[in-house]
Design a protein around this motif. Structure first.
Motif, mmCIF file in Angstrom:
data_model
loop_
_atom_site.group_PDB
_atom_site.id
_atom_site.type_symbol
_atom_site.label_atom_id
_atom_site.label_comp_id
_atom_site.label_asym_id
_atom_site.label_seq_id
_atom_site.Cartn_x
_atom_site.Cartn_y
_atom_site.Cartn_z
ATOM 1 N N GLY A 217 0.825 -1.197 0.000
ATOM 2 C CA GLY A 217 0.000 0.000 0.000
ATOM 3 C C GLY A 217 0.857 1.244 0.000
ATOM 4 O O GLY A 217 1.737 1.408 0.848
ATOM 5 N N VAL A 218 0.608 2.121 -0.949
ATOM 6 C CA VAL A 218 1.314 3.399 -1.037
ATOM 7 C C VAL A 218 0.262 4.501 -0.950
ATOM 8 O O VAL A 218 -0.630 4.584 -1.795
ATOM 9 C CB VAL A 218 2.097 3.530 -2.359
ATOM 10 N N GLY A 219 0.362 5.319 0.072
ATOM 11 C CA GLY A 219 -0.640 6.366 0.258
ATOM 12 C C GLY A 219 0.004 7.670 0.664
ATOM 13 O O GLY A 219 1.137 7.702 1.153
ATOM 14 N N PRO A 220 -0.699 8.785 0.465
ATOM 15 C CA PRO A 220 -0.163 10.093 0.846
ATOM 16 C C PRO A 220 -0.184 10.300 2.356
ATOM 17 O O PRO A 220 -1.085 9.803 3.045
ATOM 18 C CB PRO A 220 -1.121 11.073 0.162
ATOM 19 N N PHE A 221 0.796 11.004 2.861
ATOM 20 C CA PHE A 221 0.803 11.418 4.256
ATOM 21 C C PHE A 221 -0.326 12.425 4.474
ATOM 22 O O PHE A 221 -0.458 13.403 3.736
ATOM 23 C CB PHE A 221 2.151 12.052 4.611
ATOM 24 N N LEU A 222 -1.142 12.175 5.494
ATOM 25 C CA LEU A 222 -2.204 13.093 5.878
ATOM 26 C C LEU A 222 -1.965 13.508 7.329
ATOM 27 O O LEU A 222 -1.993 12.656 8.220
ATOM 28 C CB LEU A 222 -3.581 12.432 5.741
ATOM 29 N N PRO A 223 -1.714 14.773 7.603
ATOM 30 C CA PRO A 223 -1.406 15.196 8.972
ATOM 31 C C PRO A 223 -2.612 15.090 9.887
ATOM 32 O O PRO A 223 -3.726 15.450 9.513
ATOM 33 C CB PRO A 223 -0.976 16.656 8.798
ATOM 34 N N ALA A 237 -0.983 13.597 -4.192
ATOM 35 C CA ALA A 237 -1.733 12.517 -4.840
ATOM 36 C C ALA A 237 -1.052 12.097 -6.136
ATOM 37 O O ALA A 237 -0.971 10.907 -6.456
ATOM 38 C CB ALA A 237 -3.168 12.966 -5.101
ATOM 39 N N THR A 238 -0.560 13.059 -6.882
ATOM 40 C CA THR A 238 0.111 12.753 -8.154
ATOM 41 C C THR A 238 1.347 11.901 -7.937
ATOM 42 O O THR A 238 1.575 10.913 -8.657
ATOM 43 C CB THR A 238 0.502 14.064 -8.870
ATOM 44 N N LEU A 239 2.146 12.242 -6.946
ATOM 45 C CA LEU A 239 3.359 11.479 -6.660
ATOM 46 C C LEU A 239 3.000 10.089 -6.133
ATOM 47 O O LEU A 239 3.716 9.106 -6.404
ATOM 48 C CB LEU A 239 4.227 12.233 -5.650
ATOM 49 N N THR A 240 1.904 9.983 -5.408
ATOM 50 C CA THR A 240 1.438 8.676 -4.944
ATOM 51 C C THR A 240 1.115 7.776 -6.131
ATOM 52 O O THR A 240 1.512 6.603 -6.169
ATOM 53 C CB THR A 240 0.183 8.839 -4.060
ATOM 54 N N ILE A 241 0.408 8.310 -7.112
ATOM 55 C CA ILE A 241 0.065 7.528 -8.307
ATOM 56 C C ILE A 241 1.319 7.116 -9.058
ATOM 57 O O ILE A 241 1.427 5.982 -9.549
ATOM 58 C CB ILE A 241 -0.894 8.339 -9.205
ATOM 59 N N ARG A 242 2.280 8.008 -9.144
ATOM 60 C CA ARG A 242 3.531 7.659 -9.823
ATOM 61 C C ARG A 242 4.243 6.501 -9.116
ATOM 62 O O ARG A 242 4.776 5.592 -9.763
ATOM 63 C CB ARG A 242 4.450 8.878 -9.882
ATOM 64 N N LEU A 262 -5.551 7.972 0.021
ATOM 65 C CA LEU A 262 -5.618 8.660 -1.269
ATOM 66 C C LEU A 262 -7.043 9.113 -1.555
ATOM 67 O O LEU A 262 -7.274 10.212 -2.056
ATOM 68 C CB LEU A 262 -5.109 7.750 -2.387
ATOM 69 N N GLY A 263 -8.019 8.270 -1.222
ATOM 70 C CA GLY A 263 -9.414 8.645 -1.420
ATOM 71 C C GLY A 263 -9.829 9.811 -0.557
ATOM 72 O O GLY A 263 -10.623 10.670 -0.983
ATOM 73 N N ALA A 268 -11.029 11.748 -6.895
ATOM 74 C CA ALA A 268 -10.828 11.577 -8.332
ATOM 75 C C ALA A 268 -9.525 10.859 -8.624
ATOM 76 O O ALA A 268 -9.448 10.011 -9.527
ATOM 77 C CB ALA A 268 -10.847 12.944 -9.029
ATOM 78 N N GLN A 269 -8.493 11.170 -7.862
ATOM 79 C CA GLN A 269 -7.207 10.504 -8.061
ATOM 80 C C GLN A 269 -7.279 9.043 -7.635
ATOM 81 O O GLN A 269 -6.639 8.184 -8.231
ATOM 82 C CB GLN A 269 -6.101 11.238 -7.279
ATOM 83 N N LYS A 270 -8.082 8.741 -6.610
ATOM 84 C CA LYS A 270 -8.252 7.340 -6.210
ATOM 85 C C LYS A 270 -8.877 6.543 -7.352
ATOM 86 O O LYS A 270 -8.491 5.402 -7.598
ATOM 87 C CB LYS A 270 -9.128 7.237 -4.965
#
Length: 325
Positions: A217-223, A237-242, A262-263, A268-270
């Protein structure tokens, strides 16, 4: 397209313009469809305890967060929820918690046995933190199919800053012990942690591939506002998709989810990520009273029954031209 890269090459790929990176996204989609077709695996996620002994500076469950109301599900309720999920069509349930010593190795093993006795065809994934190598073997003997343990970052200095009571070498040793125990091995990391670099993300990708992980699982950091990193910016989100696309090319047959984080950051990116290498989605089956309390990061979740949640996620997948499994 090339499927093996050095850290330096991966770093350069991550830094490309959107136009230059497009062939990587397209290649990841081709590889994913060659292995999984249009299918998206829908897996049930049951968060059964938000108690945690760890001090991870980014996580809302960390033991220093005194604002969080804590909960633990009774073993009988965990089994009942797993059975209900199976009867709603789920083929896998992920049992996730903080590192909660209340649930002993033996208790977790008995949970797996009880679920398997009730629904033998239901695959069981555990995600409960670090244990000894013998414990992972015991989970396998009890019937567990998979174990998920993300490394979060492979930058050892950053890892130590974020995990003051943990050790990166120990984390990797646990992942290798999970693999050696015969369990499908899950890993993963976050995108956008403070002081993280593109070179660090490239190393994260190679770390997952080196195990090699069967799922990641690769997801964005959310504070989370109640943590030490609460005022830091969220990940990209873009870097997560990459990162997911590159991981698909590194591990063509691995199960790669569109992460919940990511969601939360960008719905939309999810959706887009299923065209860039992802083939799994997690759907929470945690009872509504507890769902809002399992806050690794802040998020709002609808109060849906297991049946309603299953129906909703299947509709979303079909809307994207994919086939829910």
């Amino acid at each position: 397209m090339k499927q093996k890269w050095s850290q330096e090459e991966l770093t350069c790929l991550l830094a490309q313009s959107d136009e230059a990176f497009l062939p990587v996204l397209e290649a990841a989609n081709r590889v994913c469809e060659a292995n999984f077709g249009k299918e998206v695996k829908v897996r049930a996620l049951l968060e059964f305890s938000n108690h945690c002994k760890r001090q991870c500076r980014y996580c809302g469950l960390n033991c220093r967060n005194r604002k969080l109301a804590r909960f633990r599900m009774e073993p009988e309720q965990i089994v009942e929820t797993a059975v209900e999920a199976a009867d709603c069509g789920y083929q896998t349930i992920v049992l996730q918690s903080g590192e909660d010593s209340f649930y002993s190795v033996e208790m977790l093993g008995e949970l797996v046995k009880a679920i398997k006795a009730a629904r033998p065809k239901l695959a069981v994934t555990l995600s409960c933190g670090e244990f000894k190598a013998a414990d992972y073997r015991y989970f396998k003997e009890c019937g567990a199919d998979r174990y998920l343990l993300k490394h979060e970052t492979s930058d050892e200095t950053l890892y130590q800053e974020l995990h003051p009571d943990s050790d990166f070498g120990q984390r990797l040793a646990c992942q290798k012990a999970i693999k050696a125990a015969g369990l499908e091995t899950g890993g993963g990391f976050m995108i956008g942690l403070p002081h993280q670099t593109l070179a660090g993300i490239a190393k994260d990708l190679l770390t997952v591939a080196s195990i090699p992980c069967d799922m990641a699982g690769v997801g964005p950091f959310l504070p989370h506002p109640d943590t030490e990193l609460g005022n830091e910016p969220h990940g990209s989100a873009t870097l997560t998709i990459r990162a997911v696309a590159l991981l698909r090319l590194l591990l063509p047959k691995a199960n790669l989810p569109a992460t919940t984080a990511l969601g939360v950051l960008d719905a939309a990116q999810k959706d887009k990520i299923f065209c860039c290498g992802a083939n799994v989605i997690m759907q929470k089956v945690t009872p509504s009273d507890y769902k809002k309390l399992y806050q690794i990061y802040p998020a709002e979740f609808k109060s849906l029954s297991i049946t309603e949640g299953r129906r909703q996620v299947e509709e979303e997948i079909r809307r994207l031209g994919r086939i829910p499994v």
